[in-house]
Design an enzyme around this catalytic site. Structure first.
Site, PDB file in Angstrom:
ATOM      1  N   LYS A   1     -57.094 -22.241 -36.662  1.00  0.00           N
ATOM      2  CA  LYS A   1     -57.494 -20.965 -36.065  1.00  0.00           C
ATOM      3  C   LYS A   1     -59.008 -20.736 -36.081  1.00  0.00           C
ATOM      4  CE  LYS A   1     -53.240 -18.274 -36.654  1.00  0.00           C
ATOM      5  NZ  LYS A   1     -52.672 -16.997 -37.116  1.00  0.00           N
TER       6      LYS A   1
ATOM      7  N   GLY B   1     -56.187 -14.255 -43.685  1.00  0.00           N
ATOM      8  CA  GLY B   1     -56.226 -14.204 -42.232  1.00  0.00           C
ATOM      9  C   GLY B   1     -55.403 -13.093 -41.625  1.00  0.00           C
TER      10      GLY B   1
ATOM     11  N   MET C   1     -42.274 -14.390 -50.447  1.00  0.00           N
ATOM     12  CA  MET C   1     -41.712 -15.331 -49.481  1.00  0.00           C
ATOM     13  C   MET C   1     -40.804 -16.326 -50.203  1.00  0.00           C
ATOM     14  SD  MET C   1     -43.885 -17.840 -46.911  1.00  0.00           S
ATOM     15  CE  MET C   1     -44.753 -16.467 -46.160  1.00  0.00           C
TER      16      MET C   1
END
Length: 287
Positions: free
Chosen positions: A71, A134, A208
């Site tokens: 990115k 990010g 997660m």
């Protein structure tokens, strides 16, 4: 969908890339809009990146998505950046134009758009974000650009803390939004920020799979009835943080909405047409 001599290409540039649901989303949208195009995933090695970006123009591609770890790495190969991409310092969507390749970041837009699904409006209000990576930066930038009054950011005092602070100060200066970064270990400051916020966002990977029993917060006493809780994680669909918020009767959302709407915005940038969300959304939710 039949491949013809006129079929154009779009794709994902990432490593890994094979797990992505972007091909499912975009190919469904192309078909529904009668667009003769196909979307593929490309696992790209770092030495190939420059050539791959050049091929977007050489092959007359509709456009491309970019995911980790590229990115930021793609930016030197682009001709222009959108305002959001400049502030974030990362690109997830590349759009060919008459002036070359334009880099956009649709993550923050996707996040802000997804809030409507849970009837949450944070414009001119205060929000709190856990994490300074990010995803957090993309959310901060778009929230600030859209008119959120104040953003409280909390992160661990890691090696990137000072750099994150400088980045957020720049975003604040360029958007006239009040943005602060403080230590996540300061529970009193965290609770004060949450108490004054209309939205709490977990933009870290804590919670997660396979660590579903973890949360980025240790104290939930500041949760109040006017607070909504958003977790950018979508695997599992309901993190422990969201479970706790639901038990308190709060509005909640996971990261699937952000994923859906960032893709929808990329599709609009490439084609000028709307992604058929009534078709694509169930596919994303059941993926």
């Amino acid at each position: 969908m039949e491949i013809t001599g006129y079929t154009r290409l779009a794709g994902l540039i990432a490593k890994p890339a094979k797990h992505s649901i972007s091909p499912l989303m975009h190919n469904t949208a192309f078909k529904a809009n009668n667009i003769d195009a196909v979307y593929l995933s490309f696992e790209v090695e770092k030495p190939q990146l420059a050539a791959v970006i050049k091929s977007i123009t050489a092959l007359n591609m509709i456009g491309a998505n970019v995911s980790m770890p590229y990115k930021m790495a793609v930016i030197p190969y682009l001709d222009e950046l959108s305002e959001a991409a400049k502030l974030i310092g990362a690109v997830n969507t590349i759009v060919p134009s008459g002036n070359g390749l334009v880099g956009h970041n649709t993550d923050g837009n996707g996040f802000m758009r997804s809030l409507a699904d849970i009837n949450v409006d944070i414009i001119k209000k205060e929000m709190t974000i856990i994490g300074a990576g990010g995803a957090a930066t993309a959310i901060c930038v778009q929230a600030a650009l859209d008119g959120v009054k104040k953003i409280n950011v909390f992160n661990r005092q890691d090696d990137f803390f000072a750099a994150s602070q400088a980045k957020l100060e720049t975003i604040a200066q360029k958007t006239q939004c009040t943005i602060t970064l403080r230590d996540l270990a300061d529970t009193k400051a965290v609770n004060t920020a949450i108490y004054h916020s209309h939205l709490l966002v977990n933009a870290t990977a804590v919670g997660m799979k396979p660590n579903e029993d973890q949360t980025a917060l240790s104290d939930f006493s500041a949760f109040h009835e006017n607070l909504a809780v958003y977790d950018v994680i979508y695997n599992p669909r309901e993190t422990k943080l969201l479970q706790i918020a639901k038990e308190k009767g709060l509005k909640t959302a996971n990261g699937l909405g952000m994923l859906l709407y960032q893709g929808a915005y990329a599709f609009e940038l490439w084609t000028g047409k709307k992604m058929p969300l009534e078709i694509v959304k169930p596919l994303v939710e059941n993926s």
